[in-house]
Design a protein around this motif. Sequence first.
Motif, PDB file in Angstrom:
ATOM      1  N   GLY A 128       0.828  -1.197   0.000  1.00 56.65           N
ATOM      2  CA  GLY A 128       0.000   0.000   0.000  1.00 56.65           C
ATOM      3  C   GLY A 128       0.859   1.242   0.000  1.00 56.65           C
ATOM      4  N   LEU A 129       0.213   2.392   0.084  1.00 58.96           N
ATOM      5  CA  LEU A 129       0.943   3.664   0.075  1.00 58.96           C
ATOM      6  C   LEU A 129       1.940   3.764   1.221  1.00 58.96           C
ATOM      7  N   ASN A 133       6.156   4.217   1.087  1.00 54.90           N
ATOM      8  CA  ASN A 133       6.539   5.536   1.580  1.00 54.90           C
ATOM      9  C   ASN A 133       7.193   5.491   2.951  1.00 54.90           C
ATOM     10  N   GLY A 134       7.896   4.427   3.245  1.00 57.48           N
ATOM     11  CA  GLY A 134       8.640   4.387   4.493  1.00 57.48           C
ATOM     12  C   GLY A 134       8.410   3.174   5.348  1.00 57.48           C
ATOM     13  N   TYR A 146      -1.628   7.876   4.985  1.00 56.72           N
ATOM     14  CA  TYR A 146      -1.496   7.198   3.694  1.00 56.72           C
ATOM     15  C   TYR A 146      -2.661   6.238   3.454  1.00 56.72           C
ATOM     16  N   ASP A 147      -3.055   5.486   4.482  1.00 54.83           N
ATOM     17  CA  ASP A 147      -4.164   4.546   4.339  1.00 54.83           C
ATOM     18  C   ASP A 147      -5.452   5.267   3.965  1.00 54.83           C
ATOM     19  N   ARG A 174      15.147  -2.721  -1.405  1.00 56.59           N
ATOM     20  CA  ARG A 174      15.212  -1.408  -0.778  1.00 56.59           C
ATOM     21  C   ARG A 174      14.031  -1.214   0.160  1.00 56.59           C
ATOM     22  N   GLN A 175      14.322  -0.757   1.346  1.00 51.41           N
ATOM     23  CA  GLN A 175      13.292  -0.347   2.293  1.00 51.41           C
ATOM     24  C   GLN A 175      13.249   1.173   2.194  1.00 51.41           C
ATOM     25  N   THR A 176      12.241   1.707   1.537  1.00 51.28           N
ATOM     26  CA  THR A 176      12.174   3.135   1.293  1.00 51.28           C
ATOM     27  C   THR A 176      12.205   3.908   2.596  1.00 51.28           C
ATOM     28  N   ALA A 177      13.096   4.870   2.670  1.00 55.36           N
ATOM     29  CA  ALA A 177      13.172   5.729   3.856  1.00 55.36           C
ATOM     30  C   ALA A 177      12.037   6.738   3.823  1.00 55.36           C
ATOM     31  N   ALA A 178      11.433   6.977   4.959  1.00 54.53           N
ATOM     32  CA  ALA A 178      10.290   7.878   5.026  1.00 54.53           C
ATOM     33  C   ALA A 178      10.637   9.263   4.516  1.00 54.53           C
ATOM     34  N   THR A 179      11.819   9.751   4.831  1.00 53.19           N
ATOM     35  CA  THR A 179      12.169  11.111   4.455  1.00 53.19           C
ATOM     36  C   THR A 179      12.290  11.299   2.952  1.00 53.19           C
ATOM     37  N   GLU A 180      12.670  10.269   2.229  1.00 50.95           N
ATOM     38  CA  GLU A 180      12.821  10.426   0.793  1.00 50.95           C
ATOM     39  C   GLU A 180      11.520  10.202   0.043  1.00 50.95           C
TER      40      GLU A 180
END
Length: 190
Positions: A128-129, A133-134, A146-147, A174-180
Amino acid sequence: MYRSKGKRILDILLAATGLLTSLPLFIVLPPVLWVYFKGNPFFVQVRPGLNARLFAILKFRTMHGNGRPAAGFGKFLRRSSLDELPQFWNVLVGEMSIVGPRPLLAEYLPLYNVNQLSRHAVKPGMTGLAQINGRNALSWEEKFEYDLHYVENLSLALDLRIICATMVNALSFRQTAATEALPFKGNEVC
């Protein structure tokens, strides 16, 4: 039209494809996990789904019986999200969707405010979003933001963007970092 029928058709097609393409892993992983954990290779837990109705979510086991995360192999399965593969079955039988808010623990239900409960207006998803997104780097409030954005803006285009971003993240481990990633709301092209 997509919300009522198209999403389910897409879910069935993707879940069936996912199960077929990951069949070699379903042949290899359960015996390896059985030996590694000295028992059941699957993790089953009750989670709230559509309309907060409880269902049993399936995962490959990555934790020891005492609740300790397994190092090495278990950590690899979690990091690569391979532990989530059995959820294709949850999608195929209609308990989950490929895309939607991740199902949280049932014990959290009493903590939701009225607005947060609306995350259960759609089926929970494998991704999901919040996941793109982090993931775990997000606060409780950010995950719900996001939900709820997803529930309000559900569309084929949004689902395809989330699936695309999930595949990119999974293939690159990759575990997307929240800040990016926080600006992504689904309007960008993958």
